[in-house]
Design an enzyme around this catalytic site. Sequence first.
Site, PDB file in Angstrom:
ATOM      1  N   MET A  95       0.489  -1.106   0.072  1.00 57.68           N
ATOM      2  CA  MET A  95      -0.145   0.094  -0.204  1.00 57.68           C
ATOM      3  C   MET A  95       0.781   0.958   0.408  1.00 57.68           C
ATOM      4  SD  MET A  95      -3.495  -0.522   2.733  1.00 57.68           S
ATOM      5  CE  MET A  95      -1.845  -1.197   3.726  1.00 57.68           C
TER       6      MET A  95
ATOM      7  N   GLY B 178       7.713   1.154   4.821  1.00 63.51           N
ATOM      8  CA  GLY B 178       8.692   1.199   3.143  1.00 63.51           C
ATOM      9  C   GLY B 178       8.620   0.570   2.292  1.00 63.51           C
ATOM     10  N   ILE B 179       7.134   0.140   1.943  1.00 68.28           N
ATOM     11  CA  ILE B 179       7.430   0.251  -0.169  1.00 68.28           C
ATOM     12  C   ILE B 179       7.064   2.114   0.005  1.00 68.28           C
ATOM     13  CG2 ILE B 179       5.877  -0.951  -1.838  1.00 68.28           C
ATOM     14  CD1 ILE B 179       7.718  -2.487  -0.392  1.00 68.28           C
ATOM     15  N   LEU B 180       6.328   2.624   0.947  1.00 68.16           N
ATOM     16  CA  LEU B 180       6.610   3.733  -0.016  1.00 68.16           C
ATOM     17  C   LEU B 180       7.136   4.457   0.464  1.00 68.16           C
ATOM     18  CD1 LEU B 180       4.113   6.240  -0.185  1.00 68.16           C
ATOM     19  CD2 LEU B 180       4.249   6.037   2.215  1.00 68.16           C
TER      20      LEU B 180
ATOM     21  N   LYS C 203      28.174 -10.430  29.538  1.00 65.17           N
ATOM     22  CA  LYS C 203      29.176 -10.566  29.555  1.00 65.17           C
ATOM     23  C   LYS C 203      29.323 -11.374  30.434  1.00 65.17           C
ATOM     24  CE  LYS C 203      32.848 -10.000  33.301  1.00 65.17           C
ATOM     25  NZ  LYS C 203      32.593 -10.637  34.446  1.00 65.17           N
TER      26      LYS C 203
HETATM   27  N1  GLY Z   1       1.455  -1.003   5.874  1.00 72.54           N
HETATM   28  C1  GLY Z   1       0.577  -1.362   5.988  1.00 72.54           C
HETATM   29  C2  GLY Z   1       1.066  -2.695   6.921  1.00 72.54           C
HETATM   30  O1  GLY Z   1       2.474  -2.823   7.371  1.00 72.54           O
HETATM   31  O2  GLY Z   1       0.845  -3.343   7.850  1.00 72.54           O
END
Ligand code: GLY
Length: 670
Positions: free
Chosen positions: A56, A337-339, A510
């Site tokens: 999206m 991320g895609i946007l 440690k």
């Molecule tokens: N971008 C929609 C989701 O991360 O679910």
Amino acid sequence: MQQEREGVMTGTADVLIVGGGAIGLAIALTLRQRGATVTVLSRDFAEAASHVAAGMLAPGAEGIPPGPFRDLCDRSLAAYGDWANKLETLTGKEIGYWPSGILAPRFSPDAAKAPTPSAQWLEPGAIAAYQAGLADDVAGAWWHPDEGQVDNRAMTHALRVAAQEAGVRLEEGVTVQSFQQRLQQDQSRIQRLQTTAGEFQAGHYVLATGAWANDLLPVPVVPIKGQMAAVQVPPGYPHAQPLRRVLFGENIYIVPRRSGRIVLGATSEPVGFTPGNTPKGLTHLFQKASHLYPALQDFPVQECWWGFRPGTPDEMPILGPGPCANLTLATGHYRNGILLTPITAALIADAVMGQPDPLLAAFSWERFQRSRPTSSTPLVFSAPQSPMHTLDRTVSNPSNNLGQPQDAPLTIAGRTFRSRLMTGSGKYSNFDVMRQAIAASGCEIVTVAVRRVQTNAPGHEGLAEALDWQRVWMLPNTAGCKTAEEAIRVARLGREMAKLLGQEDNNFVKLEVIPDSKYLLPDPIGTLEAAEQLVKEGFAVLPYINSDPLLAKRLEEVGCATVMPLGSPIGSGQGIRNAANIQIIIENATVPVVVDAGIGAPSEAAAAMEMGAAALLINTAIAKAENPVAMGRAMGLATEAGRLAYLAGRIPIQGQAIASSPLTGRITDV
Ligand code: GLY
């Protein structure tokens, strides 16, 4: 370029990108197009969030409020059409960019103000013109005309093809184990990457490992699991794809592809990297989706999957110059991320080329720091400063920096500390004395025995809560573990304990593997085994060892963050009994050498620092002193004095007296 060096495959490039998701690949392609030699290292391309997303392009539907983050999203959305077009032309592959608009139906009338200035409220009667077939009880919908989707898998695949065809070297199946850093002219720089396929070197490094970023750097990125499913419009259905819009419902989204596939998403679960679809997760998706768009309840299920979004505390990405001079960060894109791929690629390429866009400032890693470093303290995520220590400095050094040679801060696994003294939390008569002694010492790192705290061993009930972890950095230790397996298990518990106490990004441990209860000497083989495994799991490992230079080297090679040779047996107060070996370790190490155990008096602390130790760990000598608070302060001062003396450079030892006044140039009787 590849070179064979002593059997180790070494790769070199102008820019090395760690992470083969859409973000890493798009940055690689952009940099390559600008002339750089680029290598991408990826553990598994299919694991990236870009592969498992829905695609999206939805800043408004996601409800991102006005501000720098919204500006970043809007810039990327505006660039998408052209960017997608270029990628398709370059590769001859369609990536399913579809600015279909997003419809956000609501089940109760939503008279609230628009979630975004460009959104428009549609009454129920108006909705069918945008999308037919929604649930009867939909009470209205927000319409986001400028938003839409892209087929994220097709896009990621096209990016791979484009990058490869442009000459980017793609290395799959390579896990980066550690960044190896070095101070150069007061700046920390990454020297090389240690990976499962050998060492890789580059002039510049980009971290784009999404949800796994915290494995390599202490950035506050955590996995937020999303479960997803897809159904397919059946053959013979009146329309190959009856949905014309992305539907962004209440806790469900439905993303139609032109092919007839319909993607349903997504749960949002802070469960770490727990894999798998669950009945609860899938039931949620199918129930919500069937309610909103009833026709799809009869469509065959095509696929179910899950993935891990890279979440950050403020849900904004971490972008731009990193904590080392030659490191740039591009991670934490969470739900977008895609946007954000086109804008991230452009801005990160600019930043790598030395021209960071002013917009990047809002996304700097430094926003998560409790105290910002100055330009002379270049490294990373400095620990909370102890006010006591700062005060001490002012009092003992009233003439500003007179007699204070420039010194880099102690840096362990990318985190900086002003104090070079670490203390323990065991053996104090009570918590008040412990707190005061720790404060008086000025130390910023306190080690805690995980096992003893977890089992409420005597003196450890409530210990973890007794310290203010806003002020000191926790160093969970595996004391009481006799084998590698036990130590690994306890290290994992320690990481959870630090998280529970508010240190989300603490991956320090440690490592103590001590089978022998008389001398409490560590097992070198078990320690090495456990260290290897813990490094793989993303821990910053600080192993406690006998002062064995070869073992120290091996531990450094497997990616340990420090080595911690003992001065003499734990708690013995015998001082530094093996100075010659410790000296060899110091001379050969490229990680900090922390002298641990055996120091009984401040003179011994100073002596270890004068030898060039990077830091000390002292517990018993403070906790069991007659006045632990005063001894804490004395140890803090001794550590500082020893360091200062090391930097100042002591005179050589001579076999005979040398007069203090020179014999030449004197006024003499004639
Ligand atoms: N971008 C929609 C989701 O991360 O679910």
